[in-house]
Design a protein around this motif. Structure first.
Motif, PDB file in Angstrom:
ATOM      1  N   ASP A  53       0.739  -1.381   0.073  1.00 29.19           N
ATOM      2  CA  ASP A  53       0.128  -0.120  -0.001  1.00 29.19           C
ATOM      3  C   ASP A  53       0.772   1.272  -0.069  1.00 29.19           C
ATOM      4  N   ALA A 162     -11.769  -3.794   8.392  1.00 23.86           N
ATOM      5  CA  ALA A 162     -10.505  -4.078   7.788  1.00 23.86           C
ATOM      6  C   ALA A 162      -9.577  -4.684   8.705  1.00 23.86           C
ATOM      7  N   SER A 165      -5.819  -3.630   9.711  1.00 24.93           N
ATOM      8  CA  SER A 165      -5.470  -2.403   9.402  1.00 24.93           C
ATOM      9  C   SER A 165      -5.340  -1.387  10.474  1.00 24.93           C
ATOM     10  N   SER A 174     -11.235  -0.558  12.831  1.00 21.60           N
ATOM     11  CA  SER A 174     -10.184  -0.618  11.700  1.00 21.60           C
ATOM     12  C   SER A 174     -11.244  -0.744  10.442  1.00 21.60           C
ATOM     13  N   ARG A 179      -7.280   1.893   6.321  1.00 26.04           N
ATOM     14  CA  ARG A 179      -6.234   1.277   5.534  1.00 26.04           C
ATOM     15  C   ARG A 179      -5.340   2.480   4.674  1.00 26.04           C
ATOM     16  N   TRP A 180      -6.353   3.109   3.869  1.00 23.82           N
ATOM     17  CA  TRP A 180      -5.676   3.939   2.958  1.00 23.82           C
ATOM     18  C   TRP A 180      -5.186   5.526   3.310  1.00 23.82           C
TER      19      TRP A 180
END
Length: 217
Positions: A53, A162, A165, A174, A179-180
């Motif tokens: 990522d 997620a 994450s 999460s 995550r992003w």
């Protein structure tokens, strides 16, 4: 999948006009908000594993979540088919896209409806689908081209859980969104790859010169 070090030029042709019967879509153009790119295409330099990522976020100029609303056109740009879509931007993680933009994807369909020129592991975008997009902007053609394979991830719900994450917003949960956010926060700068020049080897000792012969000997 690790993408080896190389430079790939993805041709960026003009967006085709809307086909008959499809309503006109207003397109947000942000050519003045990006640095100028090449005149003929969009250069993507693969120096990293984009399944990571932080690498994907570092390579992307714009990283955002959006919904594909319209197939705008298909065209062979000289190196294979590419397809353009209208995408409504719903959340921005990196960059300054907004409103409805044109997203360009490498690959498309031929006259018989067969999928062609699509990178291995990728899939054509689907109208109505929501995706996490990692893109590079082409100021000449006024569209964002997705980074193949990892730059167009289908995600129906960005706020879904997620596990594993980081909890980027500190709300105790999460999510994919977290995550992003974390990926952009921790992104890797791929523009400063370490030098691969090999050191020049030098002899450990200078060779001892041979004595010159004495005249008359």
């Amino acid at each position: 999948m690790i993408l080896k070090r190389k430079t790939v030029l993805i041709a960026a042709g003009a967006v085709l006009a809307m086909t008959a019967g499809v309503a006109t879509t207003t397109v947000h153009q942000h050519e003045n908000e990006h640095d100028a790119g090449s005149a003929s295409g969009l250069e993507l330099t693969y120096d990293a594993d984009f399944s990571n990522d932080a690498n994907l976020a570092g390579e992307a100029e714009d990283l955002f979540y959006g919904k594909v609303t319209v197939l705008k056109g298909r065209k062979d740009l000289g190196i294979g088919a590419e397809t353009q879509y209208a995408v409504v931007v719903e959340r921005v993680f990196k960059g300054d896209v907004a409103g409805t933009i044109v997203v360009n994807q490498q690959g498309g369909k031929d006259a018989d409806g067969n999928i062609v020129d699509l990178p291995d592991g990728d899939a054509l975008l689907q109208v109505g689908g929501r995706y996490l997009f990692a893109t590079k902007y082409n100021p000449d053609q006024k569209f964002n081209t997705v980074i193949p394979v990892y730059g167009d991830v289908p995600i129906p719900n960005m706020e879904a859980g997620a596990p594993g994450s980081p909890d980027a917003d500190g709300d105790g949960q999460s999510t994919i969104s977290d995550r992003w956010v974390a990926a952009v926060r921790d992104q890797n700068d791929l523009s400063t790859a370490p030098s691969t020049d090999e050191p020049t080897e030098e002899p450990a000792d200078d060779p001892t010169p041979e004595a010159s012969p004495t005249e008359g000997s």
